[in-house]
Design a protein around this motif. Structure first.
Motif, PDB file in Angstrom:
ATOM      1  N   LEU A   6       3.765   8.346  -8.787  1.00 33.80           N
ATOM      2  CA  LEU A   6       3.486   7.341  -9.979  1.00 33.80           C
ATOM      3  C   LEU A   6       2.320   8.204 -11.223  1.00 33.80           C
ATOM      4  CD1 LEU A   6       3.404   3.495  -9.547  1.00 33.80           C
ATOM      5  CD2 LEU A   6       4.773   4.525 -11.091  1.00 33.80           C
ATOM      6  N   ASN A   7       1.546   9.201 -10.458  1.00 34.53           N
ATOM      7  CA  ASN A   7       0.305  10.176 -11.131  1.00 34.53           C
ATOM      8  C   ASN A   7       1.169  11.344 -11.467  1.00 34.53           C
ATOM      9  OD1 ASN A   7      -1.195   8.255 -11.289  1.00 34.53           O
ATOM     10  ND2 ASN A   7      -2.259   8.573  -9.456  1.00 34.53           N
ATOM     11  N   ARG A   8       2.265  11.689 -10.704  1.00 37.95           N
ATOM     12  CA  ARG A   8       2.199  13.223 -10.961  1.00 37.95           C
ATOM     13  C   ARG A   8       3.883  13.364 -11.610  1.00 37.95           C
ATOM     14  NH1 ARG A   8       2.955  15.576  -4.034  1.00 37.95           N
ATOM     15  NH2 ARG A   8       0.620  16.010  -4.359  1.00 37.95           N
ATOM     16  N   ARG A   9       4.464  11.982 -11.734  1.00 33.64           N
ATOM     17  CA  ARG A   9       5.873  11.929 -12.334  1.00 33.64           C
ATOM     18  C   ARG A   9       5.150  11.626 -14.303  1.00 33.64           C
ATOM     19  NH1 ARG A   9       9.890  14.197  -9.675  1.00 33.64           N
ATOM     20  NH2 ARG A   9       8.892  16.104  -8.213  1.00 33.64           N
ATOM     21  N   LEU A  10       3.774  10.212 -13.631  1.00 34.62           N
ATOM     22  CA  LEU A  10       3.830  10.143 -15.230  1.00 34.62           C
ATOM     23  C   LEU A  10       2.045  10.036 -16.114  1.00 34.62           C
ATOM     24  CD1 LEU A  10       5.634   5.944 -14.523  1.00 34.62           C
ATOM     25  CD2 LEU A  10       6.650   7.853 -16.106  1.00 34.62           C
ATOM     26  N   GLY A  11       1.675  10.648 -14.939  1.00 32.58           N
ATOM     27  CA  GLY A  11       0.890  10.699 -15.324  1.00 32.58           C
ATOM     28  C   GLY A  11      -0.401   9.727 -16.482  1.00 32.58           C
ATOM     29  N   SER A  12      -0.511   9.441 -17.517  1.00 22.14           N
ATOM     30  CA  SER A  12      -1.772   9.270 -17.921  1.00 22.14           C
ATOM     31  C   SER A  12      -0.534   7.783 -18.368  1.00 22.14           C
ATOM     32  CB  SER A  12      -2.764   9.615 -19.190  1.00 22.14           C
ATOM     33  OG  SER A  12      -1.920  10.294 -20.257  1.00 22.14           O
ATOM     34  N   ALA A  13       0.122   7.654 -18.496  1.00 21.90           N
ATOM     35  CA  ALA A  13       1.343   6.943 -19.180  1.00 21.90           C
ATOM     36  C   ALA A  13       1.331   5.482 -18.183  1.00 21.90           C
ATOM     37  CB  ALA A  13       2.568   7.546 -19.369  1.00 21.90           C
ATOM     38  N   SER A  14       1.113   5.416 -17.285  1.00 17.19           N
ATOM     39  CA  SER A  14       0.473   4.392 -16.285  1.00 17.19           C
ATOM     40  C   SER A  14      -0.932   4.565 -15.635  1.00 17.19           C
ATOM     41  CB  SER A  14       1.712   4.111 -14.904  1.00 17.19           C
ATOM     42  OG  SER A  14       0.771   5.963 -14.254  1.00 17.19           O
ATOM     43  N   LEU A  30       5.736  -3.639 -16.944  1.00 18.60           N
ATOM     44  CA  LEU A  30       5.481  -3.672 -15.939  1.00 18.60           C
ATOM     45  C   LEU A  30       6.156  -3.641 -14.597  1.00 18.60           C
ATOM     46  CD1 LEU A  30       2.443  -4.641 -14.229  1.00 18.60           C
ATOM     47  CD2 LEU A  30       3.424  -7.081 -14.287  1.00 18.60           C
ATOM     48  N   PHE A  31       6.138  -1.897 -13.777  1.00 22.21           N
ATOM     49  CA  PHE A  31       6.178  -2.307 -12.334  1.00 22.21           C
ATOM     50  C   PHE A  31       5.556  -2.622 -11.558  1.00 22.21           C
ATOM     51  CE2 PHE A  31       6.498   1.607  -9.535  1.00 22.21           C
ATOM     52  CZ  PHE A  31       7.473   1.046  -8.629  1.00 22.21           C
ATOM     53  N   GLN A  32       5.982  -3.337 -10.456  1.00 19.24           N
ATOM     54  CA  GLN A  32       5.550  -3.879 -10.064  1.00 19.24           C
ATOM     55  C   GLN A  32       5.700  -3.577  -8.180  1.00 19.24           C
ATOM     56  OE1 GLN A  32       5.311  -8.184  -9.211  1.00 19.24           O
ATOM     57  NE2 GLN A  32       5.910  -9.066 -10.857  1.00 19.24           N
ATOM     58  N   GLY A 367       6.711  11.699   0.181  1.00 14.63           N
ATOM     59  CA  GLY A 367       6.520  11.825  -0.713  1.00 14.63           C
ATOM     60  C   GLY A 367       7.055  12.602  -2.240  1.00 14.63           C
ATOM     61  N   ARG A 368       8.257  13.196  -1.214  1.00 17.22           N
ATOM     62  CA  ARG A 368       9.312  13.839  -2.602  1.00 17.22           C
ATOM     63  C   ARG A 368       9.874  12.577  -2.337  1.00 17.22           C
ATOM     64  NH1 ARG A 368      12.350  18.583  -0.204  1.00 17.22           N
ATOM     65  NH2 ARG A 368      13.491  18.234  -2.143  1.00 17.22           N
ATOM     66  N   LEU A 369      10.041  11.531  -1.817  1.00 19.04           N
ATOM     67  CA  LEU A 369      11.287  10.266  -2.165  1.00 19.04           C
ATOM     68  C   LEU A 369      11.243   9.536  -2.308  1.00 19.04           C
ATOM     69  CD1 LEU A 369      13.233   8.579  -1.381  1.00 19.04           C
ATOM     70  CD2 LEU A 369      12.524   7.692   0.484  1.00 19.04           C
ATOM     71  N   VAL A 374      10.697   7.673  -8.442  1.00 17.28           N
ATOM     72  CA  VAL A 374      10.037   7.260 -10.072  1.00 17.28           C
ATOM     73  C   VAL A 374      10.956   8.175 -10.618  1.00 17.28           C
ATOM     74  CG1 VAL A 374       8.232   8.356 -11.412  1.00 17.28           C
ATOM     75  CG2 VAL A 374       7.639   7.345  -9.337  1.00 17.28           C
ATOM     76  N   ASP A 375      11.054   9.031 -11.358  1.00 19.70           N
ATOM     77  CA  ASP A 375      12.312   9.282 -11.668  1.00 19.70           C
ATOM     78  C   ASP A 375      13.438   8.922 -12.075  1.00 19.70           C
ATOM     79  OD1 ASP A 375      10.279  12.155 -12.438  1.00 19.70           O
ATOM     80  OD2 ASP A 375      11.285  13.487 -11.154  1.00 19.70           O
TER      81      ASP A 375
END
Length: 405
Positions: A6-14, A30-32, A367-369, A374-375
């Motif tokens: 989430l941090n890698r693909r969304l950054g500060s957006a989450s 919200l994402f659970q 990790g890649r999975l 997320v993408d």
């Protein structure tokens, strides 16, 4: 792994929260991502456009072995040209509380009963072997192989003796959608789990000289998203048995499953056992009897079978597999390859055990999975992508079931 993705693909957006009560307002996106039992399904159902879940509520049609068998059988009966006909071994399910009622149970599974009767007249090398699986166990627990009614009876009698020796509370596993664990490490408590499945044993399997001719199965990670897109993650694992393969009719003791079970949970040292887990695409480039592109052909079969089995569940078993537009789920799907290079679907697992990957492949695979998830599944729900699939997360089915947020 999820936080990192989430941090890698969304950054500060989450922003991470520990409960729904921490949201700034009830309509906040919200994402659970939690264990199945801890998901707030009330929140998910009441907010279909803003609340995203990491699991579907009902998916028995796929993750329960006896349900999966019925799902495939029903689909094939209506679609006789389905690819599943050639990539799933017909299985027979039955219910049994105690070994003394085995005769009655086999009357219901008459095809199995007929096979065992014919085995009495066949030479050992021609007998049909079967694999017994408790319908609601996981991690390979309770699996046995047999070729006669006497062997099957001995299996159940053994479990009853083990059950009598066990103390403590019983597990209620009748209709749970979450994961089920049993009381015994490699056994089963018959009176607690009544559903059993008998599948034809696949022999001979594909064997690779570079892995000491050990039997293996392929663990594939499959993403189902919304209502309903299905993706296959291209990075797959090959999980090997602990000992070199030997056909069951050549063994003195078929109770030794180390040559037959490829689940790394049973091996000394688990997934760290040297050579037990390999990256599928790193397997032998040249295999006697198969073409040079055998791995690409296997991947193609896996994609076709996966897309079809999810469609079979979504369209043919709607009571037991209910998709949601605001949910996705990762499944661990297991396939066996026979000596001809044909792929056979074994089972689907919810909340797959990523520990089987081992430390060496953890980042490269798991990790890649999660970054791909997320993408492909998370960002599109919140308007940040189209969910079209990627080179690593291949879209294998896009089924419009008419359920939209």
């Amino acid at each position: 792994m999820v936080d990192r993705a989430l941090n890698r693909r969304l950054g500060s957006a989450s922003k991470r929260v520990s409960s729904v009560s921490e949201l700034p307002d009830s309509s906040a996106p919200l994402f659970q991502y939690r264990e199945y039992e801890r998901l707030d399904f009330d929140h998910i159902m009441s907010r279909p456009s803003t609340s995203l879940s990491s699991a579907y509520i009902i998916r028995k049609a796929l993750i329960r072995k006896h349900y999966l068998s019925n799902t495939v059988a029903n689909w094939i009966s209506k679609h006789p040209d389905s690819v599943l006909r050639h990539h799933f071994k017909p299985a027979f399910d039955f219910e049994l509380d105690y070994a003394e009622f085995l005769d009655d149970a086999l009357l219901e599974a008459y095809e199995l009963n007929e096979s065992l009767a014919k085995n009495e007249e066949r030479p050992d090398s021609e007998k049909e072997w079967w694999i017994l699986k408790p319908g609601m166990s996981d991690r390979g627990q309770g699996i046995r192989i047999f070729n006669s009614e006497d062997q099957l009876r001995e299996i159940f009698e053994e479990w009853e003796e083990d059950s009598d020796d066990e103390s403590g509370s019983e597990t209620n596993a009748d209709d749970a959608e979450g994961d089920v664990s049993t009381a015994l490490d490699t056994g089963i408590v018959t009176s607690q789990l009544r559903h059993f499945l008998a599948q034809p044993y696949i022999d001979p399997p594909l064997l690779l000289p570079s892995s000491s001719n050990r039997k293996f199965h392929i663990r594939t990670y499959v993403l189902a998203s919304g209502s309903l897109k299905v993706y296959v993650f291209k990075e797959m694992l090959a999980l090997f048995a602990a000992k070199a393969y030997c056909p069951p009719h050549e063994e003195d003791d078929v109770a030794d499953l180390a040559r037959h079970l490829t689940n790394t949970c049973f091996q000394e040292g688990g997934s760290s056992n040297e050579g037990s887990v390999r990256r599928f695409w790193d397997l032998d480039h040249h295999v006697p009897g198969l073409s040079a592109d055998w791995k690409e052909k296997i991947f193609g079969q896996i994609c076709s079978v996966t897309g079809e089995v999810f469609e079979a569940a979504a369209r043919g078993m709607m009571i037991h597999f209910q998709t949601l537009p605001n949910a996705f789920e990762l499944f661990g799907v297991d396939f066996l390859v026979d000596a001809n290079g044909d792929v056979w679907l074994l089972e689907l697992n919810a909340y797959p055990d990523f520990a089987q990957t081992g430390e060496d492949l953890k980042e490269a695979v798991v990790g890649r999975l999660f970054e791909e998830v997320v993408d492909v599944a998370v960002k599109p729900f919140f308007g940040l992508g189209d969910g079209a699939g990627t080179d690593d997360m291949k879209l294998v089915a896009d089924i419009d079931l008419g359920r939209h947020a």
